[in-house]
Design an enzyme around this catalytic site. Structure first.
Site, PDB file in Angstrom:
ATOM      1  N   SER A  68     -45.656 -24.974 -26.190  1.00 43.14           N
ATOM      2  CA  SER A  68     -44.543 -24.461 -26.995  1.00 43.14           C
ATOM      3  C   SER A  68     -44.620 -22.935 -27.104  1.00 43.14           C
ATOM      4  CB  SER A  68     -44.550 -25.146 -28.361  1.00 43.14           C
ATOM      5  OG  SER A  68     -43.373 -24.897 -29.070  1.00 43.14           O
ATOM      6  N   ASP A  83     -36.171 -32.645 -25.731  1.00 43.89           N
ATOM      7  CA  ASP A  83     -36.640 -31.392 -26.304  1.00 43.89           C
ATOM      8  C   ASP A  83     -35.528 -30.354 -26.223  1.00 43.89           C
ATOM      9  OD1 ASP A  83     -37.991 -29.077 -27.010  1.00 43.89           O
ATOM     10  OD2 ASP A  83     -39.510 -29.237 -25.436  1.00 43.89           O
ATOM     11  N   HIS A 122     -40.286 -32.864 -27.886  1.00 42.85           N
ATOM     12  CA  HIS A 122     -41.107 -31.666 -28.006  1.00 42.85           C
ATOM     13  C   HIS A 122     -42.337 -31.986 -28.858  1.00 42.85           C
ATOM     14  CE1 HIS A 122     -41.674 -27.271 -27.959  1.00 42.85           C
ATOM     15  NE2 HIS A 122     -42.219 -27.460 -29.154  1.00 42.85           N
TER      16      HIS A 122
END
Length: 307
Positions: free
Chosen positions: A154, A249, A279
């Site tokens: 991320s 995501d 995600h």
């Protein structure tokens, strides 16, 4: 594919318990909330994946010591990874990502140096990236001659990609590969997946907008190549990359597009999509079966890239 049924259950339970959205009123409250989620998702019977050794240390950073945690794998194959945790540049720490670093170490046979870089809004861009570069240099000095990977998930993947750019340009050590797990590469947040997956799948578009406001309050800097990676003018000469994305995501399309841009620039790329996943799926190791399986596929792709 439809959303993985185990993730559907996770999201429904979190929503019913009032655990979503991720972002709370302040950065401190959001950090506390994120830590609680990280611990609770492991379950009552959670046992950390065994590694040979875990040692806390510190790196001499540009603004003082940067804490690091060094994981020695159970089967060392002579590799080293500098790992940058996710959390929107605002949340996350060595403890929230401890299970991920253990899995990475053992799956790749690599010593993992996890970095507790400074967080926004107290320390906006480029402070987290500066700390990442200090950690890369420390790792290279501590483990000379080993294939060195910069990795993250991320926001940490965004930092890893930015660090790879800096290192290529002579501001960091030579890197053997980069591992980018659902990276944030487009501060404009203008991709179709940001719209289509921006609500109801754990991370939301509103969360991302808030994270960017904390990390990059100076909007003029959002176009810099180490942040706006998707539109960086030159990606040639970067180390081989594994890019993992997730179907549901908001960041899916910008991760897919970054993998395509790397490949077009002549970089060797292994792109591992995540059908049915959300995600943050690396944080559900041992909890969601498909997340566990796909994480192993991602790490096997990295293993294949390394000598």
């Amino acid at each position: 594919m439809p959303l993985d049924p185990q993730f559907r259950s996770v999201i429904d339970q979190a929503t019913a318990a009032g655990a979503l959205p991720l972002v709370q009123a302040t950065a401190q409250e959001t950090r506390s909330h994120y830590r609680s989620l990280a611990v609770s998702r492991r379950g009552a019977d959670f046992v950390p994946e065994p590694v040979a050794k875990v040692v806390d240390d510190a790196v001499d950073g540009p603004a003082g010591p940067v804490p690091v945690r060094v994981y020695t794998p159970t089967g060392d194959r002579g590799r080293v990874i500098t790992y940058l945790h996710g959390g929107g540049w605002v949340v996350g720490d060595l403890d929230t990502h401890d299970p991920v670093c253990r899995r990475v170490a053992n799956a790749v046979g690599a010593t993992v140096v996890a970095v507790d870089y400074r967080l926004a809004p107290e320390h906006p861009y480029p402070a987290p990236l500066d700390d990442a570069m200090a950690a890369l240099a420390w790792t290279a000095d501590r483990y000379p001659g080993l294939p060195h990977v910069v990795a993250g998930d991320s926001a940490g993947a965004s930092l890893a990609a930015g660090a790879a750019l800096r290192a290529r340009d002579g501001n960091g050590p030579a890197l053997a590969a980069q591992l980018l797990v659902y990276p944030a590469t487009d501060p404009s947040m203008s991709t179709p997946s940001m719209r289509d997956n921006g609500e109801g799948y754990f991370l939301t578009r509103a969360d991302m907008a808030w994270f960017y406001d904390q990390y990059l309050p100076d909007r003029a800097r959002r176009g810099e190549p180490h942040v706006d990676l998707l539109h960086a003018p030159d990606l040639a000469g970067l180390p081989p990359a594994v890019v993992a994305t997730a179907e549901f995501d908001p960041l899916r399309d910008e991760g897919d597009a970054y993998a395509q841009r790397l490949r077009a620039a002549g970089v060797a790329v292994r792109h591992v999509p995540g059908p049915g996943l959300i995600h943050g799926y690396f944080a559900f190791l041992g909890v969601v079966a498909e997340a566990d399986a796909r994480s192993r596929e991602v790490l096997a792709a990295l293993d294949d890239l390394l000598p």
